[in-house]
Design an enzyme around this catalytic site. Structure first.
Site, mmCIF file in Angstrom:
data_model
loop_
_atom_site.group_PDB
_atom_site.id
_atom_site.type_symbol
_atom_site.label_atom_id
_atom_site.label_comp_id
_atom_site.label_asym_id
_atom_site.label_seq_id
_atom_site.Cartn_x
_atom_site.Cartn_y
_atom_site.Cartn_z
ATOM 1 N N CYS A 45 1.010 -1.253 -0.076
ATOM 2 C CA CYS A 45 0.132 -0.025 0.025
ATOM 3 C C CYS A 45 1.064 0.758 0.401
ATOM 4 C CB CYS A 45 -1.254 -0.030 1.143
ATOM 5 S SG CYS A 45 -2.428 1.213 1.489
ATOM 6 N N CYS B 19 53.780 -10.803 -14.143
ATOM 7 C CA CYS B 19 53.914 -10.508 -15.856
ATOM 8 C C CYS B 19 52.090 -10.821 -16.354
ATOM 9 C CB CYS B 19 54.425 -11.520 -16.066
ATOM 10 S SG CYS B 19 54.250 -12.187 -18.204
#
Length: 381
Positions: A175, A210
């Site tokens: 509501c 790397c």
């Protein structure tokens, strides 16, 4: 005439009181599972007018003065002061267009039009929110009743209450005060992308030794759209492999990770990154030595910086590593893609001795430790 007006007013008041009395039996509130310090996880609207899957989005926290500047007096009364609009007066009560109902305070989508129904109570009613994460509930003991208040989880705005007298399939009735909502027709959704919605694509630049290894780790993660090897931290003139290998350029071998935030979060990306390199060794990873192999996070904005700081603080507090973390947090000036032969190196060179000895153990570690995050075709027998 005044007598008639007075009687009419009293009748309306009686109707409202009766409605509240009828609705006093309410569902028990759920525990607050959607709250965090500054973010929630909820569905939002993308720039092309679609609803996302639940994604992290920042809460909206404003001062009272800022809210008053943003909202109309009626909106402020309901959203910020927990007021209630008079029954049968809301603009959206009889709206039957197809679209999405959003929070009038912050724009978060709350309800879809296909869950709206006429409850006869005088307020817009819905039988379920657009997503569980798009609604917050709290026990309300005001006016001598026990009810379940519903609020916007992003801005905390009061919306209304939820009761157990709704239609199937949920049996619930949300509501909601009409003034706490904005309505966006389906035809207008593309023009109403959520300002707080993260893009469907996000990027973060990481370094951890790397770049072949970092790229190989993240290419297998579901939600990663691209992992591109490159250089970050130095100038364009030295953004090439030969120069970077000297360790004097300021560049780190880095990987730009492009990802879908609805599938993989930045926190998960950071978790995987710190689990697949050693963030405690300064300017080196194993036998790879030099500033170009440093552990680093290149942040593009304050949000990324904060997320990285908080995650590193968490690792430190939990003592996840025996030595201090030396990962640097560096503002991203620009990312420079590496040469073509470096891209997808693990996938293209599986028999390379370095890949076999260094990269593949990291790839396999992720598949074992983060199985739920790895692309399904890589984990399904």
């Amino acid at each position: 005439m005044r007598v008639i007006q007075t009687l009419t007013a009293l009748s309306c008041l009686a109707l409202v009181v009766a409605i509240f009395a009828f609705s006093s039996e309410t569902k028990p509130p759920k525990e607050k599972t959607n709250m965090s310090s500054d973010k929630i996880k909820a569905k939002t609207i993308t720039p092309d007018g679609r609803l996302t899957e639940p994604v992290e989005t920042a809460k909206v926290e404003l001062s009272e003065k800022e809210w008053k500047e943003r909202l109309s007096p009626d909106e402020f009364d309901v959203l910020r002061e927990k007021g209630t609009e008079r029954a049968f007066t809301g603009d959206l009560l009889k709206n039957k267009e197809e679209g999405v109902y959003t929070c009038a305070g912050c724009g978060l989508p709350l309800f879809s039009s296909d869950t709206k129904f006429d409850s006869g109570t005088g307020w817009p009613s819905y039988y379920q929110p657009i997503s569980p994460g798009n609604m917050e509930e709290e026990s309300d003991h005001s006016y001598g009743m026990v009810r379940t208040e519903v609020m916007c989880p992003r801005c905390g705005g009061h919306l209304g209450h939820v009761f157990n007298d709704g239609p199937q399939p949920t049996g619930l009735r949300y509501c909601i005060n009409s003034v706490s909502l904005d309505f966006v027709p389906d035809t207008e959704l593309k023009k109403t992308s959520d300002a707080a919605t993260p893009s469907e694509k996000a990027e973060i630049v990481l370094a951890g030794g790397c770049f072949w290894c970092v790229e190989g780790v993240f290419e297998q993660i579901d939600g990663i759209l691209d992992a591109e090897s490159g250089y970050a931290g130095g100038d364009e003139a030295t953004a090439n492999y030969k120069a970077v290998c000297t360790g004097t350029t300021g560049h780190a071998e880095a990987v730009k990770i492009t990802y879908d935030p609805s599938k993989v979060s930045l926190d998960k990306i950071l978790e995987i990154h710190f689990a697949t390199h050693d963030p405690t060794t300064l300017n080196r990873q194993g036998n790879d030595v030099g500033t170009q192999y440093r552990s680093a996070i290149f942040y593009a904005n304050d949000e990324q910086k904060k997320a990285a700081e908080e995650y590193i603080a968490h690792l430190t507090e939990e003592k996840k590593f025996p030595k201090p973390i030396v990962t640097t947090l560096e503002p991203l000036k620009k990312f420079y893609p590496a040469e073509d032969y470096h891209q997808d190196y693990v996938a293209c060179n599986p028999n390379n001795p370095y890949i076999q000895a260094v990269a593949m153990p990291k790839v396999e570690k992720v598949r074992a430790k983060f199985q739920e995050s790895v692309r399904q075709y890589l984990t399904t027998p």
